[in-house]
Scaffold this active site. Structure first.
Site, PDB file in Angstrom:
ATOM      1  N   GLU A 157      96.402  13.183 -10.607  1.00 10.86           N
ATOM      2  CA  GLU A 157      97.292  12.169 -11.189  1.00 10.86           C
ATOM      3  C   GLU A 157      97.320  12.162 -12.721  1.00 10.86           C
ATOM      4  O   GLU A 157      97.164  11.120 -13.355  1.00 10.86           O
ATOM      5  CB  GLU A 157      96.893  10.777 -10.651  1.00 10.86           C
ATOM      6  CG  GLU A 157      96.988  10.695  -9.143  1.00 10.86           C
ATOM      7  CD  GLU A 157      96.469   9.381  -8.562  1.00 10.86           C
ATOM      8  OE1 GLU A 157      96.206   8.444  -9.334  1.00 10.86           O
ATOM      9  OE2 GLU A 157      96.320   9.304  -7.339  1.00 10.86           O
ATOM     10  N   ASN A 200      96.595  17.625  -8.011  1.00  8.60           N
ATOM     11  CA  ASN A 200      96.969  16.698  -6.936  1.00  8.60           C
ATOM     12  C   ASN A 200      97.661  15.465  -7.521  1.00  8.60           C
ATOM     13  O   ASN A 200      97.214  14.924  -8.536  1.00  8.60           O
ATOM     14  CB  ASN A 200      95.664  16.276  -6.229  1.00  8.60           C
ATOM     15  CG  ASN A 200      95.890  15.504  -4.955  1.00  8.60           C
ATOM     16  OD1 ASN A 200      96.631  15.953  -4.073  1.00  8.60           O
ATOM     17  ND2 ASN A 200      95.249  14.342  -4.841  1.00  8.60           N
ATOM     18  N   HIS A 236     101.670   9.187   0.122  1.00  7.46           N
ATOM     19  CA  HIS A 236     101.470   7.832   0.632  1.00  7.46           C
ATOM     20  C   HIS A 236     102.866   7.245   0.820  1.00  7.46           C
ATOM     21  O   HIS A 236     103.561   6.976  -0.169  1.00  7.46           O
ATOM     22  CB  HIS A 236     100.660   6.998  -0.366  1.00  7.46           C
ATOM     23  CG  HIS A 236      99.275   7.542  -0.566  1.00  7.46           C
ATOM     24  ND1 HIS A 236      98.292   7.421   0.383  1.00  7.46           N
ATOM     25  CD2 HIS A 236      98.722   8.245  -1.585  1.00  7.46           C
ATOM     26  CE1 HIS A 236      97.179   8.003  -0.048  1.00  7.46           C
ATOM     27  NE2 HIS A 236      97.417   8.523  -1.246  1.00  7.46           N
ATOM     28  N   GLU A 265      97.093  13.517   1.293  1.00  7.14           N
ATOM     29  CA  GLU A 265      96.637  12.133   1.504  1.00  7.14           C
ATOM     30  C   GLU A 265      97.644  11.331   2.311  1.00  7.14           C
ATOM     31  O   GLU A 265      97.839  10.143   2.075  1.00  7.14           O
ATOM     32  CB  GLU A 265      96.416  11.434   0.148  1.00  7.14           C
ATOM     33  CG  GLU A 265      95.474  12.141  -0.787  1.00  7.14           C
ATOM     34  CD  GLU A 265      95.198  11.378  -2.079  1.00  7.14           C
ATOM     35  OE1 GLU A 265      95.574  10.184  -2.163  1.00  7.14           O
ATOM     36  OE2 GLU A 265      94.610  11.974  -2.999  1.00  7.14           O
ATOM     37  N   ASP A 267      99.797   8.969   4.480  1.00  5.36           N
ATOM     38  CA  ASP A 267      99.793   7.819   5.377  1.00  5.36           C
ATOM     39  C   ASP A 267     101.176   7.192   5.326  1.00  5.36           C
ATOM     40  O   ASP A 267     101.956   7.458   4.409  1.00  5.36           O
ATOM     41  CB  ASP A 267      98.666   6.809   5.090  1.00  5.36           C
ATOM     42  CG  ASP A 267      98.496   6.457   3.628  1.00  5.36           C
ATOM     43  OD1 ASP A 267      99.469   6.579   2.863  1.00  5.36           O
ATOM     44  OD2 ASP A 267      97.388   6.044   3.240  1.00  5.36           O
ATOM     45  N   LYS A 592      92.601  48.098  21.819  1.00  5.78           N
ATOM     46  CA  LYS A 592      93.328  48.329  20.565  1.00  5.78           C
ATOM     47  C   LYS A 592      92.384  49.023  19.575  1.00  5.78           C
ATOM     48  O   LYS A 592      92.757  49.949  18.861  1.00  5.78           O
ATOM     49  CB  LYS A 592      93.789  47.004  19.938  1.00  5.78           C
ATOM     50  CG  LYS A 592      94.572  46.061  20.841  1.00  5.78           C
ATOM     51  CD  LYS A 592      95.028  44.814  20.063  1.00  5.78           C
ATOM     52  CE  LYS A 592      95.141  43.537  20.887  1.00  5.78           C
ATOM     53  NZ  LYS A 592      96.059  43.497  21.970  1.00  5.78           N
ATOM     54  N   TRP A 679     101.536  40.127  30.373  1.00  3.57           N
ATOM     55  CA  TRP A 679     101.376  39.722  28.972  1.00  3.57           C
ATOM     56  C   TRP A 679     101.151  40.942  28.080  1.00  3.57           C
ATOM     57  O   TRP A 679     101.625  41.009  26.951  1.00  3.57           O
ATOM     58  CB  TRP A 679     100.208  38.747  28.909  1.00  3.57           C
ATOM     59  CG  TRP A 679      99.833  38.149  27.587  1.00  3.57           C
ATOM     60  CD1 TRP A 679      98.623  38.261  26.971  1.00  3.57           C
ATOM     61  CD2 TRP A 679     100.621  37.308  26.747  1.00  3.57           C
ATOM     62  NE1 TRP A 679      98.616  37.545  25.803  1.00  3.57           N
ATOM     63  CE2 TRP A 679      99.838  36.941  25.629  1.00  3.57           C
ATOM     64  CE3 TRP A 679     101.926  36.816  26.829  1.00  3.57           C
ATOM     65  CZ2 TRP A 679     100.301  36.126  24.608  1.00  3.57           C
ATOM     66  CZ3 TRP A 679     102.393  36.007  25.802  1.00  3.57           C
ATOM     67  CH2 TRP A 679     101.587  35.672  24.712  1.00  3.57           C
TER      68      TRP A 679
HETATM   69  O1  G3I Z   1      82.020   0.647  -4.278  1.00  5.19           O
HETATM   70  C1  G3I Z   1      82.444  -0.724  -4.254  1.00  5.19           C
HETATM   71  C2  G3I Z   1      81.510  -1.491  -3.436  1.00  5.19           C
HETATM   72  O2  G3I Z   1      80.255  -1.477  -4.031  1.00  5.19           O
HETATM   73  C3  G3I Z   1      82.044  -2.907  -3.253  1.00  5.19           C
HETATM   74  O3  G3I Z   1      81.254  -3.600  -2.360  1.00  5.19           O
HETATM   75  C4  G3I Z   1      83.480  -2.899  -2.756  1.00  5.19           C
HETATM   76  C5  G3I Z   1      84.104  -4.266  -2.711  1.00  5.19           C
HETATM   77  O4  G3I Z   1      85.487  -4.191  -2.577  1.00  5.19           O
HETATM   78  O5  G3I Z   1      84.253  -2.137  -3.601  1.00  5.19           O
HETATM   79  C6  G3I Z   1      83.807  -0.807  -3.655  1.00  5.19           C
HETATM   80  O6  G3I Z   1      84.643  -0.007  -4.376  1.00  5.19           O
HETATM   81  C7  G3I Z   1      85.921   0.213  -3.849  1.00  5.19           C
HETATM   82  C8  G3I Z   1      86.047   1.676  -3.469  1.00  5.19           C
HETATM   83  O7  G3I Z   1      87.365   1.932  -3.102  1.00  5.19           O
HETATM   84  C9  G3I Z   1      85.136   2.084  -2.355  1.00  5.19           C
HETATM   85  O8  G3I Z   1      85.451   1.392  -1.211  1.00  5.19           O
HETATM   86  C10 G3I Z   1      86.896  -0.159  -4.917  1.00  5.19           C
HETATM   87  O9  G3I Z   1      86.870  -1.551  -5.140  1.00  5.19           O
HETATM   88  C11 G3I Z   1      88.283   0.254  -4.532  1.00  5.19           C
HETATM   89  O10 G3I Z   1      89.151   0.080  -5.602  1.00  5.19           O
HETATM   90  C12 G3I Z   1      88.274   1.691  -4.148  1.00  5.19           C
HETATM   91  O11 G3I Z   1      89.523   2.048  -3.739  1.00  5.19           O
HETATM   92  C13 G3I Z   1      89.797   3.404  -3.604  1.00  5.19           C
HETATM   93  C14 G3I Z   1      90.878   3.822  -4.558  1.00  5.19           C
HETATM   94  O12 G3I Z   1      91.202   5.168  -4.350  1.00  5.19           O
HETATM   95  C15 G3I Z   1      90.454   3.616  -6.004  1.00  5.19           C
HETATM   96  O13 G3I Z   1      91.528   3.889  -6.828  1.00  5.19           O
HETATM   97  C16 G3I Z   1      90.242   3.624  -2.207  1.00  5.19           C
HETATM   98  O14 G3I Z   1      89.169   3.380  -1.289  1.00  5.19           O
HETATM   99  C17 G3I Z   1      90.718   5.070  -2.046  1.00  5.19           C
HETATM  100  O15 G3I Z   1      91.326   5.175  -0.797  1.00  5.19           O
HETATM  101  C18 G3I Z   1      91.723   5.386  -3.126  1.00  5.19           C
HETATM  102  O16 G3I Z   1      92.045   6.730  -3.004  1.00  5.19           O
HETATM  103  C19 G3I Z   1      93.086   7.202  -3.845  1.00  5.19           C
HETATM  104  C20 G3I Z   1      92.819   8.672  -4.126  1.00  5.19           C
HETATM  105  O17 G3I Z   1      91.542   8.851  -4.613  1.00  5.19           O
HETATM  106  C21 G3I Z   1      93.854   9.262  -5.055  1.00  5.19           C
HETATM  107  N1  G3I Z   1      95.174   9.038  -4.572  1.00  5.19           N
HETATM  108  C22 G3I Z   1      95.499   7.673  -4.202  1.00  5.19           C
HETATM  109  C23 G3I Z   1      94.483   7.114  -3.240  1.00  5.19           C
HETATM  110  C24 G3I Z   1      94.867   5.738  -2.818  1.00  5.19           C
HETATM  111  O18 G3I Z   1      94.846   4.859  -3.922  1.00  5.19           O
END
Ligand code: G3I
Length: 750
Positions: A157, A200, A236, A265, A267, A592, A679
């Site tokens: 990105e 990506n 997405h 990715e 969905d 073969k 076959w």
């Molecule tokens: O690690 C903390 C954890 O300690 C805490 O308890 C929890 C509470 O909400 O948050 C946790 O962090 C989260 C993390 O995901 C792990 O679950 C973050 O808040 C959350 O923002 C984070 O989101 C991720 C996001 O990227 C961050 O930008 C999503 O899971 C993940 O699916 C998403 O993935 C991205 C790709 O990397 C790039 N392309 C887009 C895609 C979707 O946004």
């Protein structure tokens, strides 16, 4: 039970493996099985918590997918708790899981403006310091998994949605400037020259400001010689999404740059509440995407951002939306799952329906083996040997089986077993380990030999390649159990005690006729599954700097042939064997292999090829039974990569299989087919023998003497020999009797 029946049964698993898709029953086939048959990768992002804590999550992953990516575990905030420490606990677990499950894994991501730890963003580092930290991160991280991570999202990105230029507010841009992209790709290539390096991004799959920006960026990286291999389209999407012509245009312009693409990715989020209609619409979006990938040659993989609605980033990020994946919250497959499954399976059937109707074979013209590439006729044996034969051999190397390297000279052997009184005193048993390269700890093969006792002269030999280990040849407990590969898990294992003697080779009969019998397990030489080459002799013989096979490099058939050649090198040194009278024998894919081995290596005195089918003796241009398309989909690794170019254009292949037989001329060759082995196209095998005839005649040997297909079990035995046996895809006792009669005729054992 007759010997013949037992032999037929022993080949049954292979027969089933060779059935066309429509005949094999795919109802319960997971997604990855169909994908693997097509050389495609279907996968999902993995969330670490359920991966560790919910067995069904892990089981579903392993069963359905052949590629994974971590949703968060490879990001900076997971891997780098501090400047001086790395945390590889989760990354190790995922890479190990992928390897154990015979999956690929993508590494996401090395450079992104999100999920970077505070110690880095707040650290007040200078430009040089940030570059040094980035370099250390990439070399340590990518280097740790060298050879184990298939592709890295090196940069994620970086392009601004509205301008299409670089995103200037990101930490990396702010600290390093635009050069951070070059540096990241170069560091990644330095750390693992074999991994694919991707850029990506989201909203980059169609034609718009963003995707033009991505295209301009990767064009510029390419033109500067910065190492980049592919572009990831995140995809997405919102329900209602459909692939558009613009996606194809975009894929093509990237392909023209020499870049592959993967959907990384995907969905398709639903505006809640979900209804059956919305699920059907969602299924159509996934159907579209997989269809696109399977018909766009440079699309290598489709990964979803998760697989179960129980764990998806969507609800937390898009209020009111959800259910974006292919399994519901209870791990039940949704219509979208079945859409993917249907396209992966049906697409293959639609592309390659087997024809079994003689009236639909169609007209074809075979290349003339006696016309030189410059159009002039081949008039003499010398013309053939000096000019035409090398031309045809070159075409088979470049377009069909690939080029086999010259074997190293300093290969060694160890006779590890010698018993001069076996089979009631009728035979001597020897077992020899033959190294396939100068490295003693590198790939090697075991040759099992039985020699008739009492011969004062060196004896001729029938040397076969076997499928499941030398111990299957006969129930002699002293035969070393082979190391074989589990066809499901692709792990090495020792062949079982129960497998001893299963193949029932007619060793005593062969010995009684005055021949030695030799056999080698083809799995010793290289395992028989896609990607299996990494375990064999190919990587040790790569050219300097080479990391994967070139389009005209040898495929598995060439490698198995190489194993036969090294056995002959050994036999030339064994004073008990007349190495000038060695016949090679193989069945099916090994049928073969012996044809190609005999074509390349003129030291082999005779070739006995059983039910070799498409890619063996069957004419490729004859549209009956298996086709090049079927081979390219199911077994591309048997051949060189160039062969797949003819998958739907057999007529454009510059050679056909009568010329493979002609390369063996004037040495004797026996081709068999089976009555119900449609076959493999037994008639196509016969017609190839007929069409090789002019070359045999030119060299003073005998052609088949007829162009009329013989009745069942009626051998035609000239210098070329052919019969079609009662029964199917098997080596029967009848076949062996004919092979020995043929050997008597030409190798003159008595
Ligand atoms: O690690 C903390 C954890 O300690 C805490 O308890 C929890 C509470 O909400 O948050 C946790 O962090 C989260 C993390 O995901 C792990 O679950 C973050 O808040 C959350 O923002 C984070 O989101 C991720 C996001 O990227 C961050 O930008 C999503 O899971 C993940 O699916 C998403 O993935 C991205 C790709 O990397 C790039 N392309 C887009 C895609 C979707 O946004």
């Amino acid at each position: 039970m007759s010997n013949c029946r037992r032999l037929v049964i022993s080949f049954l698993p292979l027969f089933v493996a060779l059935l066309p898709c429509g005949m094999s029953g795919t109802q319960n086939q997971p997604l990855r099985a169909s994908a693997e048959q097509r050389g495609f990768f279907i996968g999902a992002a993995v969330a670490v918590s359920p991966f560790r804590n919910e067995p069904i999550y892990r089981e579903t992953l392993g069963r359905e997918f052949n590629i994974i990516v971590a949703e968060n575990a490879f990001k900076w905030d997971s891997v780098r708790p501090s400047r001086t420490t790395f945390n590889f606990r989760d990354t190790d677990a995922l890479v190990d899981f992928a390897q154990a499950s015979n999956m690929k894994i993508r590494g996401h991501t090395l450079v992104w403006h999100n999920q970077i730890p505070g110690w880095l963003t707040n650290g007040n580092f200078s430009r040089d310091e940030v570059i040094a930290i980035l370099r250390e991160h990439i070399l340590t991280f990518v280097g740790r998994y060298k050879g184990r991570v298939w592709a890295w999202d090196v940069v994620n990105e970086a392009v601004d949605d509205s301008t299409g230029g670089l995103r200037t507010g990101s930490f990396w841009y702010q600290k390093i400037g635009p050069d951070y992209l070059r540096l990241a790709f170069e560091f990644a290539r330095e750390a693992d020259p074999g991994a694919k390096l991707y850029y990506n991004d989201y909203s980059s799959e169609g034609l718009n400001t963003k995707s033009n920006g991505v295209f301009n960026l990767v064009s510029s990286l390419k033109s500067q010689g910065i190492p980049i291999d592919g572009v990831g389209w995140q995809m997405h999407q919102v329900n209602g999404f459909r692939m558009q012509p613009a996606n194809r245009t975009n894929a093509k312009r990237l392909a023209e740059l020499g870049l592959e693409i993967s959907i990384t990715e995907m969905d398709v989020r639903i505006n809640l509440p979900t209804t059956p209609e919305k699920l059907a619409e969602q299924a159509q979006a996934y159907r579209d995407a997989i269809n696109f990938c399977l018909t766009e040659p440079n699309c290598k993989a489709l990964l979803m951002w998760g697989f179960t609605d129980k764990y998806s980033w969507i609800p937390a990020f898009f209020s009111g939306f959800g259910d974006a994946l292919i399994y519901d919250m209870s791990y039940q497959p949704k219509p979208a799952y079945f859409a993917l499954k249907e396209v992966l399976e049906q697409g293959r059937q639609q592309r390659s329906p087997a024809n079994y109707d003689e009236s639909k074979v169609g007209a074809y013209t075979l290349p003339d083996p006696l016309i030189l590439n410059d159009g002039k006729p081949v008039r003499t044996a010398t013309d053939w040997t000096k000019r035409r034969r090398p031309e045809i051999l070159e075409l088979f190397e470049a377009k069909v089986y690939g080029r086999s390297p010259q074997p190293p000279k300093d290969i060694s052997y160890e006779v590890f077993d010698l018993d001069e009184h076996v089979l009631d005193g009728k035979a001597i048993r020897k077992q020899v380990t033959i190294h396939l390269s100068p490295k003693k700890d590198g790939p090697k093969e075991d040759l099992l030999m039985y020699l008739p006792t009492g011969s004062r002269k060196p004896v001729p030999m029938i040397l076969s390649l076997n499928f499941s280990g030398n111990q299957a040849a006969t129930a002699d407990p002293r035969i070393k159990l082979a190391t074989v590969w589990n066809p499901r898990t692709h792990e090495k294992q020792q062949a079982s005690e129960q497998s001893r003697g299963r193949a029932q080779d007619p060793i005593e009969k062969i010995l009684a006729r005055g021949y030695a019998f030799g056999t080698i397990c083809y799995q010793d030489i290289e395992p028989d599954f896609k990607g299996g080459y990494v375990h064999g002799i190919r990587p040790p013989l790569f050219k300097p700097g080479q990391t994967e096979p070139a389009p005209d490099d040898w495929g598995a058939i060439g490698v198995w042939s190489y194993g036969l050649g090294r056995a002959l090198d050994y036999l030339e040194k064994d004073k008990d064997i007349d190495s000038k009278r060695v016949a090679i024998m193989g069945h099916s894919r090994l049928g073969k292999t012996v044809l190609w081995a005999g074509a390349m290596d003129r030291r082999f005195a005779m070739v006995l090829s059983s039910c070799s089918g498409e890619g063996g003796a069957s004419l490729a241009r004859r549209n009956y039974g298996e086709t090049i398309r079927n081979l390219a989909d199911a077994f591309p690794y048997w051949f060189c990569a160039n062969f797949a170019k003819y998958a739907d254009h057999a007529d454009q292949l510059p050679v056909d299989m009568h010329e493979l037989i002609a390369l063996i001329a004037p040495r004797p060759v026996y081709v068999t087919g089976g009555e119900t082995d449609r076959w493999a196209d037994p008639k196509g095998e016969f017609l190839a023998c007929v069409a090789a005839g002019p070359v045999y005649r030119l060299l003073g040997a005998q052609d088949l003497g007829t162009d009329q297909m013989p009745a069942l079990d009626q051998p035609i035995m000239q210098t070329i020999a052919y019969h079609i046996h009662t029964g199917g895809h098997a080596v029967t006792a009848f076949d062996w009797d004919q092979f020995l009669t043929f050997a008597d005729k030409h190798l003159r054992a008595h």
